[in-house]
Design a protein around this motif. Structure first.
Motif, PDB file in Angstrom:
ATOM      1  N   UNK A   1       0.819  -1.215   0.000  1.00 24.54           N
ATOM      2  CA  UNK A   1       0.000   0.000   0.000  1.00 24.54           C
ATOM      3  C   UNK A   1       0.849   1.259   0.000  1.00 24.54           C
ATOM      4  N   UNK A   2       2.044   1.188   0.601  1.00 26.85           N
ATOM      5  CA  UNK A   2       2.850   2.395   0.790  1.00 26.85           C
ATOM      6  C   UNK A   2       3.450   2.912  -0.506  1.00 26.85           C
ATOM      7  N   UNK A   3       3.675   2.064  -1.474  1.00 25.92           N
ATOM      8  CA  UNK A   3       4.285   2.508  -2.717  1.00 25.92           C
ATOM      9  C   UNK A   3       4.666   1.332  -3.577  1.00 25.92           C
ATOM     10  N   UNK A   4       5.225   1.615  -4.725  1.00 24.59           N
ATOM     11  CA  UNK A   4       5.583   0.563  -5.663  1.00 24.59           C
ATOM     12  C   UNK A   4       6.614  -0.370  -5.047  1.00 24.59           C
ATOM     13  N   UNK A   5       6.260  -1.642  -4.827  1.00 26.28           N
ATOM     14  CA  UNK A   5       7.234  -2.584  -4.259  1.00 26.28           C
ATOM     15  C   UNK A   5       8.287  -2.967  -5.294  1.00 26.28           C
ATOM     16  N   UNK A   6       9.343  -3.595  -4.828  1.00 28.98           N
ATOM     17  CA  UNK A   6      10.406  -4.042  -5.736  1.00 28.98           C
ATOM     18  C   UNK A   6       9.940  -5.316  -6.437  1.00 28.98           C
ATOM     19  N   UNK A   7       9.405  -5.156  -7.643  1.00 31.80           N
ATOM     20  CA  UNK A   7       8.901  -6.290  -8.405  1.00 31.80           C
ATOM     21  C   UNK A   7       9.940  -6.711  -9.433  1.00 31.80           C
ATOM     22  N   UNK A   8      10.350  -7.956  -9.345  1.00 38.49           N
ATOM     23  CA  UNK A   8      11.327  -8.519 -10.285  1.00 38.49           C
ATOM     24  C   UNK A   8      10.606  -9.539 -11.160  1.00 38.49           C
ATOM     25  N   UNK A   9      10.280  -9.120 -12.360  1.00 37.10           N
ATOM     26  CA  UNK A   9       9.515  -9.976 -13.255  1.00 37.10           C
ATOM     27  C   UNK A   9      10.360 -11.143 -13.760  1.00 37.10           C
ATOM     28  N   UNK A  10       9.710 -12.288 -13.862  1.00 40.42           N
ATOM     29  CA  UNK A  10      10.341 -13.456 -14.448  1.00 40.42           C
ATOM     30  C   UNK A  10       9.256 -14.294 -15.111  1.00 40.42           C
ATOM     31  N   UNK A  11       9.663 -15.238 -15.923  1.00 35.03           N
ATOM     32  CA  UNK A  11       8.702 -16.120 -16.585  1.00 35.03           C
ATOM     33  C   UNK A  11       8.215 -17.164 -15.582  1.00 35.03           C
TER      34      UNK A  11
ATOM     35  N   UNK B   1      -4.337 -25.855 -23.112  1.00 41.10           N
ATOM     36  CA  UNK B   1      -2.897 -25.577 -23.220  1.00 41.10           C
ATOM     37  C   UNK B   1      -2.149 -26.364 -22.144  1.00 41.10           C
ATOM     38  N   UNK B   2      -1.064 -27.011 -22.543  1.00 41.94           N
ATOM     39  CA  UNK B   2      -0.283 -27.776 -21.575  1.00 41.94           C
ATOM     40  C   UNK B   2       0.465 -26.862 -20.614  1.00 41.94           C
ATOM     41  N   UNK B   3       0.863 -25.673 -21.101  1.00 44.43           N
ATOM     42  CA  UNK B   3       1.596 -24.734 -20.268  1.00 44.43           C
ATOM     43  C   UNK B   3       0.956 -23.356 -20.362  1.00 44.43           C
ATOM     44  N   UNK B   4       1.104 -22.602 -19.285  1.00 43.21           N
ATOM     45  CA  UNK B   4       0.493 -21.271 -19.210  1.00 43.21           C
ATOM     46  C   UNK B   4       1.537 -20.324 -18.612  1.00 43.21           C
ATOM     47  N   UNK B   5       2.258 -19.627 -19.474  1.00 45.43           N
ATOM     48  CA  UNK B   5       3.372 -18.793 -19.037  1.00 45.43           C
ATOM     49  C   UNK B   5       2.946 -17.334 -18.898  1.00 45.43           C
ATOM     50  N   UNK B   6       3.439 -16.677 -17.829  1.00 46.44           N
ATOM     51  CA  UNK B   6       3.180 -15.256 -17.611  1.00 46.44           C
ATOM     52  C   UNK B   6       4.470 -14.586 -17.136  1.00 46.44           C
ATOM     53  N   UNK B   7       4.519 -13.274 -17.265  1.00 48.95           N
ATOM     54  CA  UNK B   7       5.604 -12.480 -16.687  1.00 48.95           C
ATOM     55  C   UNK B   7       5.100 -11.869 -15.388  1.00 48.95           C
ATOM     56  N   UNK B   8       5.707 -12.229 -14.270  1.00 58.36           N
ATOM     57  CA  UNK B   8       5.212 -11.778 -12.969  1.00 58.36           C
ATOM     58  C   UNK B   8       6.302 -11.895 -11.926  1.00 58.36           C
ATOM     59  N   UNK B   9       6.042 -11.288 -10.777  1.00 52.88           N
ATOM     60  CA  UNK B   9       6.876 -11.486  -9.593  1.00 52.88           C
ATOM     61  C   UNK B   9       6.349 -12.736  -8.900  1.00 52.88           C
ATOM     62  N   UNK B  10       7.085 -13.837  -8.974  1.00 60.36           N
ATOM     63  CA  UNK B  10       6.563 -15.125  -8.533  1.00 60.36           C
ATOM     64  C   UNK B  10       6.212 -15.120  -7.049  1.00 60.36           C
ATOM     65  N   UNK B  11       6.970 -14.381  -6.225  1.00 63.99           N
ATOM     66  CA  UNK B  11       6.697 -14.366  -4.781  1.00 63.99           C
ATOM     67  C   UNK B  11       5.331 -13.766  -4.486  1.00 63.99           C
ATOM     68  N   UNK B  12       5.037 -12.632  -5.112  1.00 63.80           N
ATOM     69  CA  UNK B  12       3.755 -11.979  -4.870  1.00 63.80           C
ATOM     70  C   UNK B  12       2.606 -12.732  -5.531  1.00 63.80           C
ATOM     71  N   UNK B  13       2.846 -13.260  -6.733  1.00 62.55           N
ATOM     72  CA  UNK B  13       1.789 -14.009  -7.409  1.00 62.55           C
ATOM     73  C   UNK B  13       1.431 -15.262  -6.623  1.00 62.55           C
ATOM     74  N   UNK B  14       2.437 -15.930  -6.078  1.00 61.97           N
ATOM     75  CA  UNK B  14       2.194 -17.091  -5.215  1.00 61.97           C
ATOM     76  C   UNK B  14       1.340 -16.685  -4.024  1.00 61.97           C
ATOM     77  N   UNK B  15       1.653 -15.550  -3.416  1.00 58.14           N
ATOM     78  CA  UNK B  15       0.888 -15.074  -2.253  1.00 58.14           C
ATOM     79  C   UNK B  15      -0.555 -14.779  -2.630  1.00 58.14           C
TER      80      UNK B  15
END
Length: 213
Positions: free
Chosen positions: A71-81, A111-125
Motif C-alpha cells: 500500500x505504501x508505494x511501488x514494491x520491488x517487483x522482479x519480473x520473471x517467466x 494448453x499444456x503450459x500457461x506462461x506469464x511475466x510476474x513477480x513469482x513471490x507476490x503471485x504465489x501469495x
C-alpha cells in the motif's frame, strides 16, 4: 500521497490493537488453565493452544507488514517467466493438508503450459490467499483454473459455498473487513487476505473481481 500513508498507518495501529486482543486473551486464559491443571495431558492441551495463538499473531503481523509494503508505494517487483499450472499445483500441495475435508483441484485448459511475466513471490501469495479464502467458505470442493487469452492471463478460483451478495463484493477487498464477525479459529482470516490480493493485482496491472452466486 503523504495523507494516504498517514491514514494507512493509523488504520494499521487501530487494527493491531483490535486483532491482537483475541489471541492475547486466549493466551492469558491458557496460561491460567495450564498453571492450575493437575494432569500432564491437560497442560499439554493448553500449551498446544497457546502455541497456536502465537502462530496466529505471527501470521497477522506478516499479513499486516505485507499489506503495508504493497500500500505504501511501488514494491520491488522482479519480473520473471512463471508457469502458472506449476505454481497452482504448488499452492494446492501446500494448502490441501490444512483443510483435508475440502478437495482442491487444479484444472488445466487445452494448453499444456500457461506462461506469464510476474513477480513469482507476490503471485504465489495472491493465489494462496484466494484459495485459502475459498477453502474457509467451501462446502466440499475448490477448483483453480488458469488460461491465457488475448495476451492476458486469467485465474479463476471457484468454490461450492454460498457466495457473496452482489452489493458486498467490492467491500470484501477493503482491509480488515469480514462478512462474518466470528473470531473462531474455524472461520480464520484477519480481513487482510483479499486486500493483499487486490494490491498485488494492481501492481501487476491486473484486477480481481468476484462473480457468480
Amino acid at each position: 500521497r503523504l495523507k494516504v500513508l498517514i491514514n494507512v498507518q493509523g488504520d494499521m495501529v487501530r487494527a493491531v490493537a483490535h486483532e491482537l486482543r483475541t489471541p492475547l486473551a486466549r493466551l492469558r486464559f491458557g496460561l491460567d488453565m495450564a498453571a492450575s491443571a493437575q494432569e500432564q495431558a491437560a497442560r499439554s492441551k493448553y500449551l498446544q493452544g497457546m502455541d497456536q495463538d502465537v502462530d496466529d499473531m505471527d501470521a497477522l503481523l506478516d499479513e499486516m507488514l505485507t499489506y503495508a509494503r504493497l500500500e505504501a508505494g511501488m514494491p520491488a517487483i522482479r519480473y520473471s517467466r512463471v508457469e502458472m499450472n506449476a505454481l497452482i499445483a504448488q499452492v494446492v500441495q501446500e494448502l490441501q493438508p490444512l483443510h483435508a475435508n475440502i478437495k482442491l483441484s487444479s484444472i488445466k485448459t487445452n494448453a499444456n503450459e500457461c506462461w506469464v511475466d510476474a513477480e513469482v513471490r507476490y503471485l504465489h501469495r495472491a493465489i494462496q490467499n484466494l484459495v485459502s479464502n475459498a477453502q474457509r467458505h467451501a462446502h466440499r470442493c475448490v477448483s483453480i483454473t488458469c488460461w491465457v487469452q488475448d495476451e492476458l492471463c486469467y485465474i479463476a478460483v471457484e468454490d461450492d459455498g454460498v457466495g457473496i451478495d452482489e452489493q458486498l463484493r467490492e467491500k470484501v477487498f477493503t482491509p480488515f473487513v469480514r462478512m462474518d464477525d466470528s473470531r473462531t479459529r474455524a472461520s480464520g482470516g484477519h480481513g487482510l487476505g483479499l486486500a493483499i490480493v487486490k494490491r498485488i493485482m494492481y501492481w501487476h496491472a491486473g484486477r480481481v473481481r468476484i462473480e457468480g452466486g
